[in-house]
Enzyme design. Structure first.
Site, PDB file in Angstrom:
ATOM      1  N   LEU A   1     -54.928 -10.108  28.705  1.00 50.99           N
ATOM      2  CA  LEU A   1     -55.314 -10.550  27.366  1.00 50.99           C
ATOM      3  C   LEU A   1     -55.875  -9.413  26.528  1.00 50.99           C
ATOM      4  CD1 LEU A   1     -57.084 -13.915  28.264  1.00 50.99           C
ATOM      5  CD2 LEU A   1     -54.797 -13.620  27.324  1.00 50.99           C
ATOM      6  N   GLY A   2     -56.510  -8.429  27.177  1.00 49.96           N
ATOM      7  CA  GLY A   2     -57.120  -7.345  26.414  1.00 49.96           C
ATOM      8  C   GLY A   2     -57.841  -6.374  27.330  1.00 49.96           C
TER       9      GLY A   2
ATOM     10  N   GLY B   1     -64.640  -1.928  27.293  1.00 49.42           N
ATOM     11  CA  GLY B   1     -65.283  -0.827  27.983  1.00 49.42           C
ATOM     12  C   GLY B   1     -65.571  -1.141  29.429  1.00 49.42           C
TER      13      GLY B   1
ATOM     14  N   GLY C   1     -63.593  -3.082  31.368  1.00 50.93           N
ATOM     15  CA  GLY C   1     -62.367  -3.281  32.123  1.00 50.93           C
ATOM     16  C   GLY C   1     -61.490  -4.325  31.450  1.00 50.93           C
ATOM     17  N   PRO C   2     -60.371  -4.697  32.080  1.00 47.10           N
ATOM     18  CA  PRO C   2     -59.417  -5.623  31.468  1.00 47.10           C
ATOM     19  C   PRO C   2     -59.814  -7.088  31.622  1.00 47.10           C
ATOM     20  CG  PRO C   2     -58.583  -4.898  33.584  1.00 47.10           C
ATOM     21  CD  PRO C   2     -59.868  -4.145  33.351  1.00 47.10           C
ATOM     22  N   VAL C   3     -59.189  -7.965  30.781  1.00 43.54           N
ATOM     23  CA  VAL C   3     -59.356  -9.414  30.863  1.00 43.54           C
ATOM     24  C   VAL C   3     -57.971 -10.026  31.034  1.00 43.54           C
ATOM     25  CG1 VAL C   3     -60.165 -11.498  29.703  1.00 43.54           C
ATOM     26  CG2 VAL C   3     -61.399  -9.357  29.390  1.00 43.54           C
TER      27      VAL C   3
ATOM     28  N   LYS D   1     -62.554 -11.679  33.613  1.00 46.63           N
ATOM     29  CA  LYS D   1     -63.007 -10.330  33.267  1.00 46.63           C
ATOM     30  C   LYS D   1     -63.138  -9.538  34.566  1.00 46.63           C
ATOM     31  CE  LYS D   1     -66.444  -9.677  30.322  1.00 46.63           C
ATOM     32  NZ  LYS D   1     -67.819  -9.546  29.788  1.00 46.63           N
TER      33      LYS D   1
ATOM     34  N   ASP E   1     -74.422  -7.226  20.271  1.00 49.26           N
ATOM     35  CA  ASP E   1     -73.047  -6.760  20.022  1.00 49.26           C
ATOM     36  C   ASP E   1     -72.209  -7.867  19.375  1.00 49.26           C
ATOM     37  OD1 ASP E   1     -71.061  -4.861  19.957  1.00 49.26           O
ATOM     38  OD2 ASP E   1     -70.313  -5.297  21.955  1.00 49.26           O
TER      39      ASP E   1
END
Length: 828
Positions: free
Chosen positions: A516-517, A520, A522-524, A538, A635
């Site tokens: 999905l994306g 910083g 790691g990937p999802v 995640k 954030d």
């Protein structure tokens, strides 16, 4: 598409269908006529019935189509193979209560054959596209139809239609393709469910070309077709499969009536397709189709072979089998299939055995026997007792071993899936069992040698242990947090732990297609658990020291908070160096995907954007004031706001969040982390964070949602003004309407509400934290209550403000770009 273009296409489509602008009727009663040029419309205006000419043909047909779709889409035709040459057709009810289609000189072209007599017959077109004939006197049971078009499908399966068999009447519900776009008559391709009640065969859906099988879904296994693992619970439609003594059928219903979807057997490419109407773009989008690939074509590899689309070659004999014609097989001609290496020991049944194959589309169900009450052990014995039996499995995978299906003779049309297939036990001979056991022993010996080599390698690699000390310390700390055994924790977090294998299976081994994306940390990845629940995973980067802290922080914080506008954590997974967080899946991605894209932004009208703003505000208010711990997100930005299937916002990514206890309201850090364009001045330049620094980020996000412009890199002409400065300037000039996203012009009904939101956004981005409202006050302001105070000049009025306040030695930017890192600030 402009309004004029849309009306031009729509009117043109109506003229093509009806020959002229039509007169509309609601129903037909005896002695009434529906003539060519007159149409019948469903109660809510979704479907329309009348006379039309398909494609470039001049022939006339009676059909049903979507009324408000400009692309000609006919879903049912009465006289498919009996066209009328002139516009002289009419539809009426005869004296015995049957529908009759009359052509030239009142000749009968088509009619219904209801055997029931109606005291007061009436014909109506329902809003699901079903044309029904019923008795108007039977008010207590309006669905007691004397005849309905849903019983006689053409090439289209609509929501609510049945696809299969009515065993009591001996009636079939199946689809057949048009010959061409100009001719709706039945072509060679048919799509139906095949089932033999007398022989207890396994029901499955098959596309035939003439009498030959072209594609099959595989048998129904209780959850889905075994050859179609993609059929899972989804946001578009619900589906059901009925398998009883009276009926065997599949049907689906759309979850949202405003969405339009249909299944069609195509007249030219011989594929079954599901289409979705994209209202904003005005076109039909393909949702899926079959056959999907070469392995989907029936009998691709012949008998006793499996098709593996990623294999080279794609066809491979089953274990215990060899090519029947090695020469043909080596030349990529697999039609003759495979045969056994060693014959079965039928007279010595105890010596025969079975080999388990997993992840399969089950073989052709033509030569099967089914027993719904037999368990798997009894099923095995049943197969061994018959010399012709070659395989068995569960008939219903939901039954945890209940139900039995056995196959006789050769096994045809098998394919392997990377995930979601079904288990099958294939019968093998005693000689093959001995061979397999010997091969297993050899593999075991090889593994022992490999293990020894690995152990030696590990002994040599002990010098690297120091590099992993911090990793292992974090691992044990996280375990203690999750299990609730940390001496500093007062309460159990009750966060479920998932097995790594289950998560790997759910995400197709963390495949690139499921990604999905990337952040910083790691990937999802998107995943689907065994029960059909969709998740987002995640995956913490193994080498990210910052990621370790984020993981622990997120586990501590998000497990303790529950709110409809915060993303929900489902559980986590820890295995050696793997650390995974499992969240609920958000199908509509993140907010930035919509508001910063002109085409996607049109999908978010002002009422929807206002709803999103209010949802984010309520989520932040909960974190700041109502949760057990006061949590500062640190954030908040557009990419960290996820949207569910109803476009409701959910705040995500708590890796940088900080929590306070008691009455503490602010904190200080030497390590500033966050995202440029959203950080409050006192936090970016002094490390001071509080609930008011989150309020500043919310104000930025709110102005982005209203304007459709990014705060980062925004530049108004050559003045160097930031997005905040631009909004402030327009407000002071009483010209704030220029700030609003142009694609919202037609969607807001109250200019006052939009201007009030710009005003609130400017209050949230004040230079001094004391001048900013808290989030509970923002929620009240958004409700339209009270008079708003006048905002002072905001922080970050120009791009250079971002640098002048930070470091005397920093050079001022001469352009409007803003993608350079600030010293000592860790931005993501």
């Amino acid at each position: 598409m402009g309004l004029f273009s849309f009306l031009f296409i729509f009117v043109g489509w109506r003229i093509i269908l009806c020959g002229s602008t039509s007169v509309v009727v609601e129903n037909i009663r005896p002695l009434q006529l529906l003539r060519d040029g007159t149409t019948m419309v469903s109660s809510e205006g979704t479907f329309e019935m009348g006379f039309f000419s398909p494609g470039s043909s001049s022939n006339r047909y009676l059909g049903i189509w979507y009324r408000n779709i400009p692309v000609p889409t006919v879903v049912w035709v009465a006289n498919r193979c009996k066209p009328m040459n002139k516009s002289s057709g009419s539809l009426t009810l005869n004296n015995v209560g049957n529908l009759v289609l009359l052509g030239e000189n009142n000749s009968v072209v088509w009619s219904t054959n209801s055997s029931k007599q109606a005291g007061k017959p009436i014909v109506e077109l329902l809003d699901n596209g079903n044309l029904v004939l019923r008795d108007e006197k039977d008010e207590n049971n309006k669905e007691n139809y004397l005849w309905q078009s849903f019983d006689y499908p053409c090439d289209t399966l609509l929501s609510g239609m049945k696809f299969g068999w009515d065993l009591k009447r001996g009636h079939t519900w199946q689809l057949s393709s048009w010959k061409s776009s100009d001719d709706p008559c039945n072509a060679d391709f048919t799509y139906g469910m095949e089932y033999d009640k007398r022989r207890h065969t396994y029901p499955e859906s098959i596309i035939r070309k003439g009498s030959e099988k072209f594609y099959r879904t595989g048998p129904w296994n209780g959850l889905r077709y075994s050859g179609y693992p993609e059929l899972r619970p989804n946001a578009l439609f619900d589906y059901r499969f009925v398998y009883s003594d009276d009926e065997v059928y599949y049907s689906y219903t759309l979850k949202n009536k405003s969405r339009i979807s249909r299944i069609v057997i195509n007249q030219t490419t011989s594929v079954r397709q599901r289409w979705i109407w994209m209202e904003a773009e005005k076109y039909w989008k393909e949702y899926y189709k079959v056959p999907r690939d070469q392995c989907d074509y029936y009998g691709q590899c012949g008998a006793n072979a499996e098709c593996i689309i990623s294999g080279n070659p794609i066809c491979q004999c089953l274990k215990g089998f060899k090519p029947k014609s090695p020469q043909d097989w080596s030349s990529m001609d697999w039609s003759k299939g495979c045969e056994r290496i060693s014959p079965l020991m039928c007279q010595e049944k105890e010596k025969d055995g079975f080999m388990l194959f997993s992840g399969w589309k089950l073989p052709d169900a033509q030569n099967t026997w089914v027993n719904k009450s037999m368990n798997l052990r009894e099923c095995r014995a049943k197969c061994l007792s018959n010399c012709s039996c070659t395989a068995y499995t569960n008939s219903d995978i939901r039954g945890e071993g209940s139900g039995c299906v056995v196959w006789f003779g050769d096994l045809y049309d098998i394919r392997q899936f990377p995930s979601g297939g079904q288990d099958l036990f294939v019968r093998i001979s005693a000689a093959e069992i001995v061979y397999q056991e010997k091969a297993r022993a050899e593999r075991k010996a090889k593994r022992a040698v490999i293990i020894m080599a690995v152990l030696i390698g590990l002994a040599c690699g002990m010098i690297l242990i120091g590099l992993y000390i911090r990793k292992w310390r974090n691992f044990y700390e996280i375990n203690a947090i999750i299990s609730g055994k940390n001496c500093q924790e007062e309460e159990d977090l009750e966060l479920p732990l998932f097995d790594l294998h289950k998560i790997s299976t759910a995400t197709n081994n963390f495949s690139q297609e499921n990604k999905l994306g990337q952040g910083g940390f790691g990937p999802v990845y998107r995943g689907v658990l065994e029960g059909g629940q969709e998740i987002a995973v995640k995956r913490l980067s193994m080498w990210s020291g910052q990621g370790d802290n984020e993981f622990k922080n997120e586990v501590k914080l998000i497990a303790k908070v529950q709110h409809r506008n915060l993303v929900k954590i489902v559980g986590c997974c820890i295995y050696e160096e793997e650390k995974l967080l499992i969240y609920e899946y958000m199908p509509n991605k993140s907010l930035d995907y919509f508001i910063f894209d002109q085409s996607q932004g049109r999908l978010l009208t002002w009422p929807k954007r206002f709803q999103i703003v209010c949802g984010i505000a309520k989520g932040l208010s909960y974190l700041h004031h109502d949760s057990r711990l006061r949590i500062i997100h640190r954030d908040l930005k557009a990419s960290n706001v996820l949207l569910d299937e109803a476009m409701n916002p959910k705040i995500s990514d708590f890796g940088l969040a900080r929590s306070f206890g008691g009455d503490q309201l602010e904190g200080n850090t030497n390590k500033v982390v966050g995202t440029y364009g959203y950080m409050a001045p006192e936090y970016a330049f002094g490390g001071l964070f509080s609930i008011k620094s989150d309020v500043f980020s919310f104000g930025i996000l709110m102005l982005e949602i209203i304007s459709g412009k990014k705060s980062i890199g925004f530049c108004y002409e050559n003045s160097g003004a930031t997005l905040i400065g631009y909004a402030w300037t327009l407000m002071k000039e009483n010209n704030a309407v220029e700030f609003i996203d142009k694609c919202l012009i037609d969607s807001y009904h109250s200019m006052k509400e939009v201007l009030r939101c710009i005003h609130i956004g400017l209050l949230c981005v004040q230079q001094n934290p004391v001048d900013r409202p808290n989030m509970s006050s923002v929620v009240t302001m958004l409700s339209g209550e009270g008079v708003l105070p006048q905002p002072k000049p905001p922080g970050y009025f120009t791009q250079t403000d971002l640098w002048e306040n930070h470091s005397p030695s920093s050079k001022l930017l001469s352009s409007c770009t803003f993608d350079t890192n600030i010293t000592d600030v860790e931005a993501r």
